[in-house]
Design an enzyme around this catalytic site. Sequence first.
Site, short mmCIF file in Angstrom:
data_model
loop_
_atom_site.label_atom_id
_atom_site.label_comp_id
_atom_site.label_asym_id
_atom_site.label_seq_id
_atom_site.Cartn_x
_atom_site.Cartn_y
_atom_site.Cartn_z
N MET A 26 0.94 -1.40 -0.08
CA MET A 26 -0.02 -0.19 -0.02
C MET A 26 0.96 1.26 0.02
O MET A 26 0.60 2.20 0.34
CB MET A 26 -1.09 -0.03 1.20
N HIS A 30 9.13 1.04 3.18
CA HIS A 30 10.22 0.82 4.36
C HIS A 30 11.03 -0.04 3.91
O HIS A 30 10.71 -1.11 3.15
CB HIS A 30 9.81 1.13 5.71
N HIS A 33 9.41 -3.56 3.23
CA HIS A 33 9.06 -3.77 1.76
C HIS A 33 10.30 -4.25 0.81
O HIS A 33 9.87 -4.98 -0.01
CB HIS A 33 8.10 -2.30 1.43
N GLY A 144 4.92 -10.32 3.98
CA GLY A 144 5.81 -10.24 5.44
C GLY A 144 5.26 -11.02 6.55
O GLY A 144 4.04 -10.93 6.54
N ASP A 147 2.75 -9.23 9.16
CA ASP A 147 1.31 -9.42 9.09
C ASP A 147 0.87 -10.94 8.98
O ASP A 147 0.54 -11.65 7.93
CB ASP A 147 0.65 -8.75 7.99
N SER A 182 6.87 -0.57 10.17
CA SER A 182 5.48 -0.63 9.79
C SER A 182 5.31 0.61 9.28
O SER A 182 5.93 1.74 9.78
CB SER A 182 4.46 -1.06 10.92
O1 PAF Z 1 -0.11 -5.93 3.76
C1 PAF Z 1 -0.52 -4.93 2.99
O2 PAF Z 1 0.22 -4.07 2.77
C2 PAF Z 1 -2.05 -4.92 2.48
O3 PAF Z 1 -2.78 -5.60 2.92
C3 PAF Z 1 -1.95 -5.59 0.97
C4 PAF Z 1 -1.64 -7.16 1.22
C5 PAF Z 1 -1.10 -4.70 -0.01
C6 PAF Z 1 -3.42 -5.70 0.42
O4 PAF Z 1 -4.00 -4.17 0.30
#
Ligand code: PAF
EC number: 6.3.2.1
Length: 278
Positions: A26, A30, A33, A144, A147, A182
């Site tokens: 989204m 950071h 990602h 990741g 989550d 995060s």
């Molecule tokens: O983990 C996230 O950033 C979001 O939940 C995802 C997987 C991109 C779905 O919008």
Amino acid sequence: MHIARTIDELREHLAAYRRPAFVPTMGNLHDGHLDLVRQAKPLGDVTVASIFVNRLQFLPHEDFDTYPRTWDSDCEKLRAAGCNVLFAPHERALYPEAQTCKVHPDPALADILEGHFRPGFFVGVCTVVMKLFSCVQPRVAMFGKKDYQQLMMIRHMVRQFALPIEIVAVDTRRAADGLALSSRNGYLSEAERAEAVQLSKALRAMAEAVRSGERDFAAIEARATDALRQRGWQPDYLVLRRRADLRAPAPGEPLVALAAARLGGTRLIDNLEIDSMA
Ligand code: PAF
């Protein structure tokens, strides 16, 4: 890095590739990602990331409107990490009409923990991930472990729909003091940022108690919850669960400690896998 704004443009660009490796995000990227992007690179013949702030996974009172959007620095970071294609659709391009057809994941997994405190969250996540999978048609997709429940949900969805996609789990990237990276850490004041490390400390204390042989899981959870509450946090849950299905632990099974708690106006989540118990 090629930037595609529509599904057609993306599909046209990806037509030349057989094994896209995909990192859905989204934005507000950071190092966590970027780990996903770097680890995706050797797994496919093209590395695709997406940036899409998905309205469907936010409750009405949540931070959809204020969720940090940092386009220029995200693009720079993705380029530097070796991303080849960025899919960044406008909302109208991904949802040209109301998305009334949705993925409803298994309530046994979707309605507990995060799903209990954020009803409908996993319907929104699974629906957008399914749609992104349909657009990108990846052979590999990276998620990741930060989550943890989301990762389990996506694995389950992929298995149940027989999607030909390998889901790769990537370890949580932490700051030097242990705080899990995060996008929402950016909401913390300086004082809250210093305090935020207590969440990972609470998880480590829970793991340590299990490793040292304590088996009264409810007592371990209550201790960790009280400790945070006394420091001014509002915990949603600090629990020990089986890694296999996030249900209550049974002896001898690998466990995970999971936490969600609010510090001031910011809700943080984290988790820690615990080696199997004797
Ligand atoms: O983990 C996230 O950033 C979001 O939940 C995802 C997987 C991109 C779905 O919008």
